[in-house]
Write an enzyme that holds these catalytic residues in place. Structure first.
Site, PDB file in Angstrom:
ATOM      1  N   ILE A  50       4.734   5.321  -2.395  1.00  0.00           N
ATOM      2  CA  ILE A  50       4.388   5.928  -3.685  1.00  0.00           C
ATOM      3  C   ILE A  50       2.976   6.479  -3.577  1.00  0.00           C
ATOM      4  CG2 ILE A  50       4.140   5.547  -6.166  1.00  0.00           C
ATOM      5  CD1 ILE A  50       6.200   3.273  -5.893  1.00  0.00           C
ATOM      6  N   GLU A  51       2.887   7.795  -3.645  1.00  0.00           N
ATOM      7  CA  GLU A  51       1.597   8.467  -3.461  1.00  0.00           C
ATOM      8  C   GLU A  51       0.925   8.728  -4.804  1.00  0.00           C
ATOM      9  OE1 GLU A  51       2.477  11.848  -0.915  1.00  0.00           O
ATOM     10  OE2 GLU A  51       2.762  10.478   0.796  1.00  0.00           O
ATOM     11  N   CYS A  60       2.205   2.075   0.743  1.00  0.00           N
ATOM     12  CA  CYS A  60       3.298   2.263   1.710  1.00  0.00           C
ATOM     13  C   CYS A  60       4.573   1.546   1.274  1.00  0.00           C
ATOM     14  CB  CYS A  60       2.903   1.695   3.071  1.00  0.00           C
ATOM     15  SG  CYS A  60       1.527   2.506   3.864  1.00  0.00           S
ATOM     16  N   GLU A  62       6.502  -0.406   3.053  1.00  0.00           N
ATOM     17  CA  GLU A  62       6.612  -1.794   3.525  1.00  0.00           C
ATOM     18  C   GLU A  62       5.943  -2.755   2.551  1.00  0.00           C
ATOM     19  OE1 GLU A  62       5.600   0.900   5.110  1.00  0.00           O
ATOM     20  OE2 GLU A  62       5.655   0.666   7.278  1.00  0.00           O
TER      21      GLU A  62
HETATM   22  N1  THU Z   1       3.513   5.418   4.934  1.00  0.00           N
HETATM   23  C1  THU Z   1       4.328   4.351   4.693  1.00  0.00           C
HETATM   24  O1  THU Z   1       4.995   4.269   3.654  1.00  0.00           O
HETATM   25  N2  THU Z   1       4.390   3.376   5.631  1.00  0.00           N
HETATM   26  C2  THU Z   1       3.663   3.368   6.790  1.00  0.00           C
HETATM   27  O2  THU Z   1       3.736   2.411   7.552  1.00  0.00           O
HETATM   28  C3  THU Z   1       2.798   4.492   7.121  1.00  0.00           C
HETATM   29  C4  THU Z   1       2.706   5.557   6.118  1.00  0.00           C
HETATM   30  C5  THU Z   1       3.456   6.485   3.937  1.00  0.00           C
HETATM   31  C6  THU Z   1       2.147   6.626   3.232  1.00  0.00           C
HETATM   32  C7  THU Z   1       2.171   8.081   2.818  1.00  0.00           C
HETATM   33  O3  THU Z   1       2.856   8.188   1.594  1.00  0.00           O
HETATM   34  C8  THU Z   1       2.997   8.758   3.884  1.00  0.00           C
HETATM   35  O4  THU Z   1       3.699   7.711   4.560  1.00  0.00           O
HETATM   36  C9  THU Z   1       2.187   9.554   4.888  1.00  0.00           C
HETATM   37  O5  THU Z   1       1.169   8.803   5.431  1.00  0.00           O
END
Ligand code: THU
Length: 144
Positions: A50-51, A60, A62
């Site tokens: 979720i950004e 992230c 996870e």
């Molecule tokens: N991201 C994850 O959800 N998990 C990770 O282990 C690495 C990165 C997401 C964060 C962001 O929304 C997108 O991937 C690009 O970095």
């Protein structure tokens, strides 16, 4: 000692992560990630990335999966699965350092982390142990 997952349990966990990935809110990176954890009592909790317009507030997939489970009272997990799209030049995307540290709080060092990559309809799965990804986690307390 972590009990190995059956092929069916593994597939179910990966399917749940893949499903959660569909809910990714990632308008900035356009990189969708899904994750799922299998609890010791057999339930599955999922999360997606979720950004935020304030980029650093992004969480992230996870950590969202683990926090959803812990928020529901679960603290022991047998496995974690995550899934991303295939990026050119990379076999797979492994979890970021922050997520590895959070995994280490709740997941046994010998538990599997399934890292799946989607390339069109094809799903390729790489299996790692958490201790390979995070050999020296910060651990302040010896008892949880
Ligand atoms: N991201 C994850 O959800 N998990 C990770 O282990 C690495 C990165 C997401 C964060 C962001 O929304 C997108 O991937 C690009 O970095």
């Amino acid at each position: 000692m972590n009990t190995p997952l059956t092929k069916e349990e593994q597939e179910k966990l990966l399917d749940a992560a893949q499903q959660a990935r569909e809910n990714s809110y990632s308008p900035y990176s356009k990189f969708k990630v899904g994750a799922a954890v299998l609890t010791e009592d057999g339930s599955i909790f999922t999360g997606t990335n979720i950004e935020n317009a304030s980029y650093g507030l992004t969480v992230c997939a996870e950590r969202n999966a683990i926090f959803a489970a812990v928020g529901a009272g679960k603290r022991k997990f047998r496995a974690l699965a995550l899934i991303t799209q295939k990026l050119p030049g990379l076999d797979f995307n492994s979890p970021c350092g922050a997520c590895r540290q959070v995994m280490s709080e709740f997941i046994a060092p010998d538990a599997p982390v399934y890292i799946a990559v989607l390339d069109g309809p094809k799903r390729t799965v790489y299996t790692k142990q958490l201790q390979e990804l995070m050999p020296f986690p910060f651990d302040k307390f010896s008892e949880k």
